[in-house]
Design a protein around this motif. Sequence first.
Motif, PDB file in Angstrom:
ATOM      1  N   LYS A  58     -28.612  12.320  -7.052  1.00 25.14           N
ATOM      2  CA  LYS A  58     -28.134  13.117  -8.197  1.00 25.14           C
ATOM      3  C   LYS A  58     -26.644  13.462  -8.058  1.00 25.14           C
ATOM      4  CE  LYS A  58     -32.724  15.054  -9.076  1.00 25.14           C
ATOM      5  NZ  LYS A  58     -33.087  13.877  -9.877  1.00 25.14           N
ATOM      6  N   VAL A  59     -25.868  12.461  -7.697  1.00 22.85           N
ATOM      7  CA  VAL A  59     -24.420  12.651  -7.609  1.00 22.85           C
ATOM      8  C   VAL A  59     -23.825  12.677  -9.014  1.00 22.85           C
ATOM      9  CG1 VAL A  59     -24.232  11.602  -5.329  1.00 22.85           C
ATOM     10  CG2 VAL A  59     -24.012  10.161  -7.376  1.00 22.85           C
ATOM     11  N   ASP A  60     -22.604  13.177  -9.119  1.00 22.01           N
ATOM     12  CA  ASP A  60     -21.921  13.263 -10.413  1.00 22.01           C
ATOM     13  C   ASP A  60     -21.162  11.989 -10.747  1.00 22.01           C
ATOM     14  OD1 ASP A  60     -22.584  16.084 -10.928  1.00 22.01           O
ATOM     15  OD2 ASP A  60     -21.239  16.490  -9.240  1.00 22.01           O
ATOM     16  N   GLN A  61     -20.752  11.256  -9.729  1.00 20.58           N
ATOM     17  CA  GLN A  61     -19.993  10.021  -9.929  1.00 20.58           C
ATOM     18  C   GLN A  61     -20.331   9.028  -8.826  1.00 20.58           C
ATOM     19  OE1 GLN A  61     -15.888  11.263  -9.780  1.00 20.58           O
ATOM     20  NE2 GLN A  61     -15.806  11.818 -11.950  1.00 20.58           N
ATOM     21  N   ILE A  62     -20.215   7.754  -9.156  1.00 18.74           N
ATOM     22  CA  ILE A  62     -20.405   6.682  -8.175  1.00 18.74           C
ATOM     23  C   ILE A  62     -19.208   5.738  -8.250  1.00 18.74           C
ATOM     24  CG2 ILE A  62     -21.804   4.703  -7.476  1.00 18.74           C
ATOM     25  CD1 ILE A  62     -24.239   6.118  -8.730  1.00 18.74           C
ATOM     26  N   VAL A  63     -18.626   5.450  -7.097  1.00 17.36           N
ATOM     27  CA  VAL A  63     -17.564   4.444  -6.997  1.00 17.36           C
ATOM     28  C   VAL A  63     -17.990   3.455  -5.923  1.00 17.36           C
ATOM     29  CG1 VAL A  63     -15.137   3.970  -6.509  1.00 17.36           C
ATOM     30  CG2 VAL A  63     -15.786   6.133  -7.622  1.00 17.36           C
ATOM     31  N   ASP A  64     -18.149   2.186  -6.297  1.00 14.51           N
ATOM     32  CA  ASP A  64     -18.440   1.182  -5.270  1.00 14.51           C
ATOM     33  C   ASP A  64     -17.224   0.287  -5.093  1.00 14.51           C
ATOM     34  OD1 ASP A  64     -18.870  -1.739  -6.344  1.00 14.51           O
ATOM     35  OD2 ASP A  64     -19.889  -0.480  -7.820  1.00 14.51           O
ATOM     36  N   ILE A  65     -17.046  -0.187  -3.873  1.00 12.46           N
ATOM     37  CA  ILE A  65     -15.890  -1.014  -3.527  1.00 12.46           C
ATOM     38  C   ILE A  65     -16.381  -2.186  -2.692  1.00 12.46           C
ATOM     39  CG2 ILE A  65     -15.359   0.539  -1.582  1.00 12.46           C
ATOM     40  CD1 ILE A  65     -12.378  -0.208  -2.060  1.00 12.46           C
ATOM     41  N   ALA A  66     -15.995  -3.410  -3.103  1.00 13.20           N
ATOM     42  CA  ALA A  66     -16.627  -4.585  -2.505  1.00 13.20           C
ATOM     43  C   ALA A  66     -15.760  -5.828  -2.644  1.00 13.20           C
ATOM     44  CB  ALA A  66     -17.974  -4.848  -3.198  1.00 13.20           C
ATOM     45  N   THR A  67     -15.804  -6.677  -1.629  1.00  7.43           N
ATOM     46  CA  THR A  67     -15.269  -8.036  -1.740  1.00  7.43           C
ATOM     47  C   THR A  67     -16.345  -8.861  -2.451  1.00  7.43           C
ATOM     48  OG1 THR A  67     -16.132  -8.388   0.496  1.00  7.43           O
ATOM     49  CG2 THR A  67     -13.767  -7.993   0.293  1.00  7.43           C
ATOM     50  N   LEU A  68     -16.444  -8.700  -3.752  1.00  2.44           N
ATOM     51  CA  LEU A  68     -17.654  -9.170  -4.419  1.00  2.44           C
ATOM     52  C   LEU A  68     -17.570 -10.591  -4.970  1.00  2.44           C
ATOM     53  CD1 LEU A  68     -20.400  -7.879  -4.682  1.00  2.44           C
ATOM     54  CD2 LEU A  68     -19.870  -7.347  -7.054  1.00  2.44           C
ATOM     55  N   THR A  69     -16.436 -10.960  -5.583  1.00  2.00           N
ATOM     56  CA  THR A  69     -16.418 -12.274  -6.238  1.00  2.00           C
ATOM     57  C   THR A  69     -15.134 -13.040  -5.981  1.00  2.00           C
ATOM     58  OG1 THR A  69     -15.447 -11.455  -8.319  1.00  2.00           O
ATOM     59  CG2 THR A  69     -17.847 -11.362  -8.127  1.00  2.00           C
ATOM     60  N   GLY A  70     -15.286 -14.327  -5.721  1.00  2.00           N
ATOM     61  CA  GLY A  70     -14.125 -15.201  -5.671  1.00  2.00           C
ATOM     62  C   GLY A  70     -13.436 -15.280  -7.019  1.00  2.00           C
ATOM     63  N   ALA A  71     -14.195 -15.017  -8.078  1.00  4.21           N
ATOM     64  CA  ALA A  71     -13.623 -15.050  -9.422  1.00  4.21           C
ATOM     65  C   ALA A  71     -12.526 -14.002  -9.593  1.00  4.21           C
ATOM     66  CB  ALA A  71     -14.728 -14.832 -10.460  1.00  4.21           C
ATOM     67  N   CYS A  72     -12.687 -12.853  -8.945  1.00  5.22           N
ATOM     68  CA  CYS A  72     -11.675 -11.810  -9.052  1.00  5.22           C
ATOM     69  C   CYS A  72     -10.400 -12.223  -8.323  1.00  5.22           C
ATOM     70  CB  CYS A  72     -12.215 -10.493  -8.494  1.00  5.22           C
ATOM     71  SG  CYS A  72     -11.329  -9.034  -9.100  1.00  5.22           S
ATOM     72  N   LEU A  73     -10.561 -12.894  -7.199  1.00  3.29           N
ATOM     73  CA  LEU A  73      -9.403 -13.429  -6.475  1.00  3.29           C
ATOM     74  C   LEU A  73      -8.668 -14.449  -7.333  1.00  3.29           C
ATOM     75  CD1 LEU A  73      -7.623 -14.058  -3.991  1.00  3.29           C
ATOM     76  CD2 LEU A  73      -9.462 -15.519  -3.147  1.00  3.29           C
ATOM     77  N   VAL A  74      -9.403 -15.324  -7.997  1.00  2.00           N
ATOM     78  CA  VAL A  74      -8.783 -16.330  -8.866  1.00  2.00           C
ATOM     79  C   VAL A  74      -8.054 -15.666 -10.034  1.00  2.00           C
ATOM     80  CG1 VAL A  74      -9.263 -18.247 -10.451  1.00  2.00           C
ATOM     81  CG2 VAL A  74     -10.417 -18.144  -8.237  1.00  2.00           C
ATOM     82  N   ALA A  75      -8.683 -14.626 -10.597  1.00  2.39           N
ATOM     83  CA  ALA A  75      -8.107 -13.969 -11.773  1.00  2.39           C
ATOM     84  C   ALA A  75      -6.860 -13.159 -11.448  1.00  2.39           C
ATOM     85  CB  ALA A  75      -9.157 -13.062 -12.414  1.00  2.39           C
ATOM     86  N   LEU A  76      -6.882 -12.415 -10.347  1.00  2.96           N
ATOM     87  CA  LEU A  76      -5.824 -11.447 -10.064  1.00  2.96           C
ATOM     88  C   LEU A  76      -5.007 -11.753  -8.828  1.00  2.96           C
ATOM     89  CD1 LEU A  76      -7.821  -8.141 -10.810  1.00  2.96           C
ATOM     90  CD2 LEU A  76      -6.339  -9.438 -12.355  1.00  2.96           C
ATOM     91  N   GLY A  77      -5.391 -12.760  -8.055  1.00  2.09           N
ATOM     92  CA  GLY A  77      -4.678 -13.050  -6.821  1.00  2.09           C
ATOM     93  C   GLY A  77      -4.874 -11.949  -5.796  1.00  2.09           C
ATOM     94  N   ARG A  78      -3.931 -11.856  -4.855  1.00  2.00           N
ATOM     95  CA  ARG A  78      -4.057 -10.879  -3.773  1.00  2.00           C
ATOM     96  C   ARG A  78      -3.239  -9.616  -4.013  1.00  2.00           C
ATOM     97  NH1 ARG A  78      -6.959 -13.594   0.070  1.00  2.00           N
ATOM     98  NH2 ARG A  78      -6.788 -15.869  -0.038  1.00  2.00           N
ATOM     99  N   MET A  79      -2.613  -9.519  -5.186  1.00  2.00           N
ATOM    100  CA  MET A  79      -1.756  -8.375  -5.468  1.00  2.00           C
ATOM    101  C   MET A  79      -2.496  -7.220  -6.128  1.00  2.00           C
ATOM    102  SD  MET A  79       1.054  -9.348  -4.194  1.00  2.00           S
ATOM    103  CE  MET A  79       2.063  -7.990  -4.734  1.00  2.00           C
ATOM    104  N   ALA A  80      -3.727  -7.456  -6.594  1.00  2.00           N
ATOM    105  CA  ALA A  80      -4.458  -6.397  -7.305  1.00  2.00           C
ATOM    106  C   ALA A  80      -5.953  -6.588  -7.134  1.00  2.00           C
ATOM    107  CB  ALA A  80      -4.102  -6.397  -8.791  1.00  2.00           C
ATOM    108  N   SER A  81      -6.666  -5.467  -7.185  1.00  2.00           N
ATOM    109  CA  SER A  81      -8.129  -5.469  -7.225  1.00  2.00           C
ATOM    110  C   SER A  81      -8.566  -5.267  -8.667  1.00  2.00           C
ATOM    111  CB  SER A  81      -8.692  -4.329  -6.368  1.00  2.00           C
ATOM    112  OG  SER A  81      -8.337  -4.480  -5.014  1.00  2.00           O
ATOM    113  N   GLY A  82      -9.739  -5.778  -8.993  1.00  2.00           N
ATOM    114  CA  GLY A  82     -10.298  -5.548 -10.311  1.00  2.00           C
ATOM    115  C   GLY A  82     -11.085  -4.251 -10.344  1.00  2.00           C
ATOM    116  N   ILE A  83     -11.071  -3.582 -11.480  1.00  2.00           N
ATOM    117  CA  ILE A  83     -11.879  -2.377 -11.646  1.00  2.00           C
ATOM    118  C   ILE A  83     -12.579  -2.441 -12.995  1.00  2.00           C
ATOM    119  CG2 ILE A  83      -9.944  -1.010 -12.580  1.00  2.00           C
ATOM    120  CD1 ILE A  83     -11.237   1.453 -11.217  1.00  2.00           C
ATOM    121  N   MET A  84     -13.798  -1.987 -13.017  1.00  2.00           N
ATOM    122  CA  MET A  84     -14.591  -1.936 -14.249  1.00  2.00           C
ATOM    123  C   MET A  84     -15.611  -0.825 -14.091  1.00  2.00           C
ATOM    124  SD  MET A  84     -16.323  -5.584 -13.321  1.00  2.00           S
ATOM    125  CE  MET A  84     -14.901  -6.036 -12.326  1.00  2.00           C
ATOM    126  N   GLY A  85     -16.229  -0.424 -15.170  1.00  2.00           N
ATOM    127  CA  GLY A  85     -17.205   0.657 -15.068  1.00  2.00           C
ATOM    128  C   GLY A  85     -17.674   1.128 -16.422  1.00  2.00           C
TER     129      GLY A  85
END
Length: 497
Positions: free
Chosen positions: A367-394
Amino acid sequence: MEIKVKQGSLTDTACDVLVVNLFENTKSPGGATGAVDKALDNIISAYVIEKEGFKGKLNETYVIPTYGKIPADKVLLVGLGKPEDFCLNQVREVASTAIRKAVSLKAKHICTILHGAGIAGLNAFDCAQMVTEGTILGSYKFSKYKSKDENKPEEKIESVEIVELDNSKITDIEKGLIKGQLIAQATNFARDMVNEPPAVVTPTKLAEIAQSIEGIECTIIEKDEAEKLGMEAYLAVAKGSAQPPKFIHMIYKPIGEPKKKVAIIGKGITFDSGGLDIKPAASMVHMKDDMAGSAAVIATMSILSKLNPEVEVHGIVAACENMPGGHAYKPDDILKAMNGKTIEVDNTDAEGRLTLADAICYAVNLKVDQIVDIATLTGACLVALGRMASGIMGNNQDLINDLIKSADIGGERLWQLPLYDEYKEALKSPVADFKNSGSREAGASLAGIFLKEFVDDIPWAHIDIAGPAMLDKDIKELSKGPSGTGVRTLVNYLLSI
């Protein structure tokens, strides 16, 4: 390396290297740099600038021997770039440039101007924090497994002293220094965890590290208990490994009534072979970094009792390996997550989202108020943004905006990606509620769409750090290799609530 503050004049301070600065296209230095120039008979203005053509571009350096005219042996001049572009993140970057150059000069004792707090007019507390962060991050090395040459001592800075003439700023500088040390050391702690070989940092080792943190509570949920809790998705990933899974739950509680309860969840795949859908050899290299999200969460939790944010924080890591052993889960398996939803396994190399699914369900039950997950989740994000930025969505724009702002303050970059309802079509399954992977198109967003199925209506953000987690070259204050990305974002966010 000891970092400290001294009230006094740079021209009266003894050290191996004295660091001063200059904005781009400055012809006549002012402030502390001007005082050093005068003490050196105008060598900076009349020779380095006029004759040698030093421009003061960001991170440009020039070394000046002092020949005994001041107590410092050498002066290191560092460019600050254009005044209109200068900000606190560049203070951090310039400090890292200076410390690396000082190491190359085999210096032991460094004295430095407080970059940004003079002509630039930035706050002394913030500048001290940034100088300290840059100094610690910029001097990072992981040489634990390299043989030592007794005839060639390791080049190592012993002390860095921030010298400030204005006594009224000393207290703020000392406080900023302390905060900067904590954040930078936590970032380097995360880098150390990722740098360790996967035979060392196993799920068990991650659990031991979490249990060793002072000032928090820590519970390790073993396999049998995880089975009782219904963590079938997480445990399926672990089945192919000889290493036992460890579900880690850390809790920080503030002194007073917490403003919020926040769960930060880190992907904890300590090695990812891909499972039965095994990765090619080239893609398996560096897969020790698939626990970079968990490293960021554990490192963040390690300093909360010292920073005292006014929120209750639950640090959660579903740690395991993804290996192709005889008991490994298989394509076409159907798994039931902790919330009862069923998942058809389309690809065993889309395993991180399965472990995160049960971790998110666990957080929902808290019963937390907010959830933030952080993960090396997809190679697609690396292709999209390179190594200069992480993707965020929610599912909550205010939370996403706050995290982007916190990342900016920390010198990290987040770029928002969409979670369009139309993406759900690619995850449809004829035999289960949905599949764990789908189309190659919009891969980072598809992973987010999958995770969204487990958060209920709790404000949630997912940060995909697949790009910046492991750098292929030096970038700003960070050297090639594990970056510790996410630590500064998470710490800044928790302190902002």
